[in-house]
Design a protein around this motif. Sequence first.
Motif, PDB file in Angstrom:
ATOM      1  N   SER A  50       0.827  -1.207   0.000  1.00  0.00           N
ATOM      2  CA  SER A  50       0.000   0.000   0.000  1.00  0.00           C
ATOM      3  C   SER A  50       0.863   1.260   0.000  1.00  0.00           C
ATOM      4  O   SER A  50       0.568   2.238  -0.701  1.00  0.00           O
ATOM      5  CB  SER A  50      -0.920   0.000   1.221  1.00  0.00           C
ATOM      6  OG  SER A  50      -1.800  -1.106   1.185  1.00  0.00           O
ATOM      7  N   TYR A  51       1.925   1.229   0.773  1.00  0.00           N
ATOM      8  CA  TYR A  51       2.848   2.369   0.837  1.00  0.00           C
ATOM      9  C   TYR A  51       3.448   2.644  -0.541  1.00  0.00           C
ATOM     10  O   TYR A  51       3.448   3.790  -1.019  1.00  0.00           O
ATOM     11  CB  TYR A  51       3.948   2.087   1.863  1.00  0.00           C
ATOM     12  CG  TYR A  51       5.106   3.052   1.820  1.00  0.00           C
ATOM     13  CD1 TYR A  51       5.073   4.234   2.546  1.00  0.00           C
ATOM     14  CD2 TYR A  51       6.247   2.785   1.050  1.00  0.00           C
ATOM     15  CE1 TYR A  51       6.146   5.125   2.511  1.00  0.00           C
ATOM     16  CE2 TYR A  51       7.315   3.661   1.008  1.00  0.00           C
ATOM     17  CZ  TYR A  51       7.253   4.829   1.736  1.00  0.00           C
ATOM     18  OH  TYR A  51       8.312   5.720   1.698  1.00  0.00           O
ATOM     19  N   ASN A  52       3.932   1.608  -1.198  1.00  0.00           N
ATOM     20  CA  ASN A  52       4.567   1.778  -2.507  1.00  0.00           C
ATOM     21  C   ASN A  52       3.575   2.270  -3.558  1.00  0.00           C
ATOM     22  O   ASN A  52       3.922   3.075  -4.429  1.00  0.00           O
ATOM     23  CB  ASN A  52       5.204   0.461  -2.960  1.00  0.00           C
ATOM     24  CG  ASN A  52       6.427   0.098  -2.135  1.00  0.00           C
ATOM     25  OD1 ASN A  52       7.115   0.983  -1.618  1.00  0.00           O
ATOM     26  ND2 ASN A  52       6.710  -1.188  -2.001  1.00  0.00           N
ATOM     27  N   ALA A  53       2.347   1.800  -3.478  1.00  0.00           N
ATOM     28  CA  ALA A  53       1.321   2.247  -4.427  1.00  0.00           C
ATOM     29  C   ALA A  53       1.036   3.737  -4.231  1.00  0.00           C
ATOM     30  O   ALA A  53       0.865   4.488  -5.211  1.00  0.00           O
ATOM     31  CB  ALA A  53       0.049   1.432  -4.242  1.00  0.00           C
ATOM     32  N   ALA A  54       1.007   4.187  -2.980  1.00  0.00           N
ATOM     33  CA  ALA A  54       0.761   5.607  -2.699  1.00  0.00           C
ATOM     34  C   ALA A  54       1.903   6.468  -3.212  1.00  0.00           C
ATOM     35  O   ALA A  54       1.683   7.526  -3.820  1.00  0.00           O
ATOM     36  CB  ALA A  54       0.567   5.810  -1.202  1.00  0.00           C
ATOM     37  N   VAL A  55       3.123   6.011  -2.979  1.00  0.00           N
ATOM     38  CA  VAL A  55       4.296   6.765  -3.430  1.00  0.00           C
ATOM     39  C   VAL A  55       4.346   6.826  -4.956  1.00  0.00           C
ATOM     40  O   VAL A  55       4.665   7.870  -5.543  1.00  0.00           O
ATOM     41  CB  VAL A  55       5.582   6.135  -2.856  1.00  0.00           C
ATOM     42  CG1 VAL A  55       6.823   6.741  -3.505  1.00  0.00           C
ATOM     43  CG2 VAL A  55       5.623   6.320  -1.341  1.00  0.00           C
ATOM     44  N   ALA A  56       4.015   5.727  -5.608  1.00  0.00           N
ATOM     45  CA  ALA A  56       4.010   5.702  -7.076  1.00  0.00           C
ATOM     46  C   ALA A  56       2.976   6.684  -7.633  1.00  0.00           C
ATOM     47  O   ALA A  56       3.193   7.303  -8.682  1.00  0.00           O
ATOM     48  CB  ALA A  56       3.713   4.291  -7.565  1.00  0.00           C
ATOM     49  N   ARG A  57       1.860   6.848  -6.927  1.00  0.00           N
ATOM     50  CA  ARG A  57       0.785   7.730  -7.393  1.00  0.00           C
ATOM     51  C   ARG A  57       1.051   9.189  -7.025  1.00  0.00           C
ATOM     52  O   ARG A  57       0.915  10.095  -7.853  1.00  0.00           O
ATOM     53  CB  ARG A  57      -0.543   7.275  -6.793  1.00  0.00           C
ATOM     54  CG  ARG A  57      -1.738   8.145  -7.160  1.00  0.00           C
ATOM     55  CD  ARG A  57      -3.026   7.570  -6.578  1.00  0.00           C
ATOM     56  NE  ARG A  57      -2.965   7.444  -5.137  1.00  0.00           N
ATOM     57  CZ  ARG A  57      -3.068   6.293  -4.475  1.00  0.00           C
ATOM     58  NH1 ARG A  57      -3.231   5.154  -5.114  1.00  0.00           N
ATOM     59  NH2 ARG A  57      -3.001   6.266  -3.142  1.00  0.00           N
ATOM     60  N   GLN A  58       1.432   9.425  -5.795  1.00  0.00           N
ATOM     61  CA  GLN A  58       1.550  10.796  -5.288  1.00  0.00           C
ATOM     62  C   GLN A  58       2.907  11.419  -5.570  1.00  0.00           C
ATOM     63  O   GLN A  58       3.006  12.623  -5.806  1.00  0.00           O
ATOM     64  CB  GLN A  58       1.285  10.814  -3.778  1.00  0.00           C
ATOM     65  CG  GLN A  58       1.434  12.181  -3.129  1.00  0.00           C
ATOM     66  CD  GLN A  58       0.944  12.186  -1.700  1.00  0.00           C
ATOM     67  OE1 GLN A  58      -0.154  12.650  -1.412  1.00  0.00           O
ATOM     68  NE2 GLN A  58       1.750  11.667  -0.779  1.00  0.00           N
ATOM     69  N   GLY A  59       3.957  10.597  -5.529  1.00  0.00           N
ATOM     70  CA  GLY A  59       5.309  11.098  -5.669  1.00  0.00           C
ATOM     71  C   GLY A  59       6.146  10.622  -4.495  1.00  0.00           C
ATOM     72  O   GLY A  59       5.641  10.004  -3.557  1.00  0.00           O
TER      73      GLY A  59
END
Length: 510
Positions: free
Chosen positions: A488-497
């Motif tokens: 979940s963390y990696n998906a958020a970073v990939a989306r948000q920056g």
Amino acid sequence: MKRILKRYICSLMVLPAVLATQSCTKNFDTLNIDPNASTTPTPALIFTKAQYDGTANMANLLLGTMQYTTSYNDVAGFGSKYILAQAQASAGVFSTAYTNEINELVEVLKAVGDAPDKVNLKAEARIWRVYCFSRLTDLYGDIPYSQAAQGYNQSIYKPAYDAQKDIYADLLKELDQAAQSLDAAKATFGSADLIYGGNTAKWKKFAYSLMLRCAMRMTKVDIAQAQTWATKAIAGGVIMDDADIAKVAYVGAGQNININPLALNLWNSDYIAVNGSSNIEGGKYQDVFINYLKANKDPRLGVVSIVYNGGNADTTSAIQKGMPATFNAKPADFVTYSEPNPKTVLLFASPRLVYTAAESYFLLAEASLRGWYSASSAQSLYENGVTAALRQWSIIAGSAGTISTAQINSYMNAHAFNNSGTTEQKLEQIYTQFWVGLFPDAQETFANYRRTGYPALTPNNYPGNATGGKIFRRMLYPISEQNLNPESYNAAVARQGPDEFLTRMWWDKQ
């Protein structure tokens, strides 16, 4: 020795059997029930705790970021210096929120369900949930939202992060539905509601005020939706009177939960010595804040600030002096710098203001400039905001915080609205007053600063900082999220920056 070991081993073999025999009694069920625990949650009690926790969970380091305070101590001074080595200090609000107020509100909403006679309980919990989540997403951007705090109920131990755009859409929907569902003829939380005592009319104003706050947050990313929701909020009725201010009162004694959380934190971390010299973390007011108050002959200076003069707390304006954020060691004249007034800012029994009339007026002044509000002029709304901000110190600290009508009028005359200025100059005036008027709510001024750029603060390019000498735009996620919820963390970073201080969240656009 062999005989001793043999006896010891034999005794270990016998012990489990003995324990098993002793533990198997006819009263097994009774003995294994905690007499102090309840299998049925009491929504009112949990809601009270959620209000305490939601109010107490503040990013106090932002007092430095918004240049109200600073410290010569690099660790304590992270907020004003952005020290790389202390970067994870910014993760605390995230970690605290989910185990406390967010989890508690999930349980309240589950307990009240959709029972018609509990519609107000559900509405008030939904509104407070919006407050808590909005503060959280405004610090971090994308966060666990739709799956948050569902480990016990739905076995979701690695919740997905929702996009901030989607979170905001749901927050606004929640406020709209909750406000419309409030029914004065039905039961409320009553005295368990620390903010309004169950007053549904005031909860409705609070809901529409939060709607206005969220709507104005979107002005740079979705102006059409910002206008739609701001207009709806204004039509619904926002907080414009001191009597309607959302605040949590504290008795100021007993357990820590009964003490104003900001005052307690500042007191214990820095000012408990009451001498201006033995400050544990080396904290003082920052020169930017004090210089502004002095230069503008602001009557709040003597209310919020003191200097220990001969061992006595002195509020004389002439001797107030803010400390630069560039110090890396205790200065020889440390005692001569200003710090929070124990009778006001550090008052244990003072209420914590959650949403004020001043904030509404400042936001409405901007709405008026944009043509979204025609009932009053931007000038009159600005003036109402300034005077409300000056008045509210008497709400916080009684006589010690009271600013006289003559002082308010004098200040207002000296800071008249710039009707001949450009729209941008007017916004700068409004939101510079927002910055000084909402102190000590640094978290809200931080959000508004990122949206508007005001006040025009000069970043501190301190050696070893994490931002290249720029004021950061967001907080960092806890390291535990990388370890325990990596997908979940990696998906958020990939989306948000990148999970970095200068990454801009959805509504924080250039």
